[in-house]
Design an enzyme around this catalytic site. Structure first.
Site, short mmCIF file in Angstrom:
data_model
loop_
_atom_site.label_atom_id
_atom_site.label_comp_id
_atom_site.label_asym_id
_atom_site.label_seq_id
_atom_site.Cartn_x
_atom_site.Cartn_y
_atom_site.Cartn_z
N CYS A 255 28.61 -38.50 -30.80
CA CYS A 255 28.61 -37.13 -31.30
C CYS A 255 27.19 -36.56 -31.41
O CYS A 255 26.51 -36.33 -30.42
CB CYS A 255 29.37 -37.06 -32.61
SG CYS A 255 29.91 -35.38 -33.03
N GLU B 47 35.32 -40.67 -30.31
CA GLU B 47 34.88 -41.08 -31.65
C GLU B 47 36.08 -41.16 -32.59
O GLU B 47 36.92 -40.26 -32.64
CB GLU B 47 33.88 -40.04 -32.18
CG GLU B 47 33.37 -40.31 -33.59
CD GLU B 47 32.50 -39.18 -34.10
OE1 GLU B 47 31.76 -39.40 -35.08
OE2 GLU B 47 32.56 -38.07 -33.53
N LYS C 24 26.32 -46.31 -34.53
CA LYS C 24 25.59 -45.05 -34.50
C LYS C 24 24.29 -45.17 -35.29
O LYS C 24 24.27 -45.67 -36.41
CB LYS C 24 26.45 -43.93 -35.09
CG LYS C 24 25.87 -42.54 -34.95
CD LYS C 24 26.87 -41.50 -35.46
CE LYS C 24 26.36 -40.08 -35.25
NZ LYS C 24 27.33 -39.08 -35.76
#
Length: 520
Positions: A389, A256, A339
């Site tokens: 994440c 990330e 995301k």
């Protein structure tokens, strides 16, 4: 025992339960702590006392379990230490209100009959955990089921998922408490033994092999305080470019925000060199790459939104086409994942909390959300499903990618940056969260992180290989992709967590409210 002493003991039991999670992983301790709470509830005279016990237990559990949030707010966010500690305490207390309400109802609805009280307790525990997972976008870190990645409970994962495991453990704890109180008969002790061992009869593979994939997972090891340093970036970018180009793997994954800048803000020519390396006939030799970076996107209303994204490159992909967002000087990546499940305060600011974010000197704002069901990246006969994440806390959202889709992932890849937490137990806890997703979905999970935990897990959550925390390196591993669906994938992918909530609610109504004995 006075109510104050009981609450203090519940606080200690909750804090002790945090040791059941990674890096210690002690499932029996988690069940013992729940049994201790159930024993205290058995002495509670009123629902208000039950609420106090639930609040104290939940506060000890969460404050000890997620204390590392202090590091991100104080050490990296610049928030005064006292205020950062108060913020962690306030969050833990607020999230414990769900358990407080559940335990108040457990006292209110108890009948004195083990066969009714145990399932009601487990159902209320489940409802409290589901509330924490769903309300205000959810914060289900350290859900009780994550303590059971070892032992019999893990076999339940492909059937009922992490929250179902938590309910099973709560039922076992409540039943053990009934046995310890001495009022339960021998059959209840036998029932506790059977309940504890029953999951051992369940393990099986619901998925089947779908070929292998060679992968290189990059760990950049950039301290969070230096991530945006102009002096450090050229060396890190040079290392990344070299690893992306020279790896013999079919797929190379960087973590990330491995590139912490928008494409147009990178050093001149770097984005073009990256695109050319993975073009047909380029030096990458036909391999594919995934790397995390911020991107921009034009929303339907014409607004420019920033996204926490993954860019994919492969000679097998056609070049991206379409209009560029304003200010974009480079072409879009051939593959893009944005995301979907954003972190409160980190990636979106809840209404009314701008003042809180302003106390932290972080470049935070409201990011754009990607779709909950995103396309997979095809690589060497496999279909890669990225997630970023925090997203792998939400197994029901990953399961949604498998319902009625021909491009459902055969391999899952998590790209993370946990340098915000400076090597704390958050890294080990996140690894265990990924293990649970592997067990629930029976898919391998690959983790490429900045500082750890960079690991490769097979479809049973078993560790294939890992890099040491905090060290720059490349993890070369071969994984087996999987086809097919687990029972959990089928129901959670279609209906999310609603079936568990409905079952818990019906249990409370049927065994608690409707059949509660008359009082007085």
């Amino acid at each position: 025992m006075s109510p104050g002493r009981a609450a203090a003991l519940a606080l200690g039991l909750g804090a002790l339960q945090a040791f059941a999670f990674a890096p210690w992983s002690l499932p029996a301790l988690q069940i013992a702590c729940v049994a201790g709470l159930a024993l205290l509830l058995g002495r509670a005279a009123t629902p208000r006392q039950g609420a106090a016990l639930g609040l104290a237990f939940g506060f000890g559990w969460l404050a000890h379990g997620v204390w590392w949030l202090y590091i991100s707010m104080h050490s990296h966010g610049g928030m005064p230490g006292a205020l950062a500690a108060a913020a962690v305490a306030a969050l833990s207390a607020a999230l414990s209100l769900y358990l407080a309400g559940a335990m108040a109802l457990a006292v209110r609805l108890r009948s004195g009959r083990v066969g009714r009280d145990v399932p009601v307790f487990a159902a209320l525990w489940l409802l409290a955990e589901l509330a924490r997972a769903l309300i205000f976008t959810g914060f289900p870190w350290a859900a009780s089921g994550y303590a059971h990645l070892e032992g019999p409970g893990a076999a339940l994962a492909p059937w009922v998922g992490v929250y179902g495991i938590g309910a099973w453990a709560a039922a076992l704890g409540a039943l053990l408490a009934a046995v310890l109180r001495g009022g339960a008969r021998l059959r209840h002790g036998l029932a506790a033994a059977l309940l504890g061992l029953a999951p051992l009869a369940l393990p099986q593979d619901f998925t089947r092999p779908a070929g292998t994939l060679r992968v290189a997972l990059l760990q950049t090891a950039v301290p969070q305080g230096e991530k945006f340093s102009p002096a450090l970036q050229p060396a890190v970018l040079q290392w990344l470019m070299a690893r992306l180009a020279d790896s013999p793997a079919d797929l190379v994954v960087a973590p990330e925000t491995a590139l912490p800048l928008l494409p147009q803000d990178l050093p001149p020519g770097l984005w073009a060199a990256l695109s050319e390396a993975f073009a047909p006939g380029g030096p990458a030799g036909g391999k594919a790459a995934l790397l995390g970076l911020p991107l921009t996107r034009l929303e339907a209303d014409g607004r420019l939104a920033y996204t926490n994204s993954v860019a994919g490159f492969s000679a097998a992909l056609p070049p991206a086409s379409g209009p560029l967002p304003p200010g974009a000087a480079e072409p879009a990546p051939p593959y893009r994942y944005d995301k979907h499940h954003l972190v409160p305060f980190g990636e979106f600011i809840p209404p009314g909390f701008r003042w809180f974010v302003d106390l932290m000197r972080m470049p935070l704002g409201d990011f754009g959300r990607g779709p909950i069901v995103a396309p997979s990246l095809a690589v060497a006969g496999q279909r890669i499903g990225p997630n970023i994440c925090y997203e792998d806390l939400f197994g029901e959202e990953l399961a949604a990618r498998y319902v009625g889709r021909g491009d459902a992932p055969t391999v899952l890849v998590n790209l993370s940056n946990l340098a915000w937490f400076d090597g704390s137990r958050a890294l080990d806890q996140h690894r265990e969260i990924s293990r649970m997703r592997s067990l629930e979905l029976q898919r391998p999970m690959l983790r490429a992180t900045n500082t750890g935990a960079t690991v490769a897990l097979d479809h049973r959550g078993r560790l294939l290989d890992a890099l040491p925390h905090g060290e720059r390196g490349v993890l070369q591993v071969q994984v087996e992709g999987r086809e097919g669906l687990t029972p959990y994938t089928r129901w959670a992918g279609r209906w999310g967590l609603a079936p568990l909530a409905g079952l818990a609610g019906l249990t409370v109504l049927a065994l608690g409210a409707w059949r509660r004995p008359r009082r007085g």
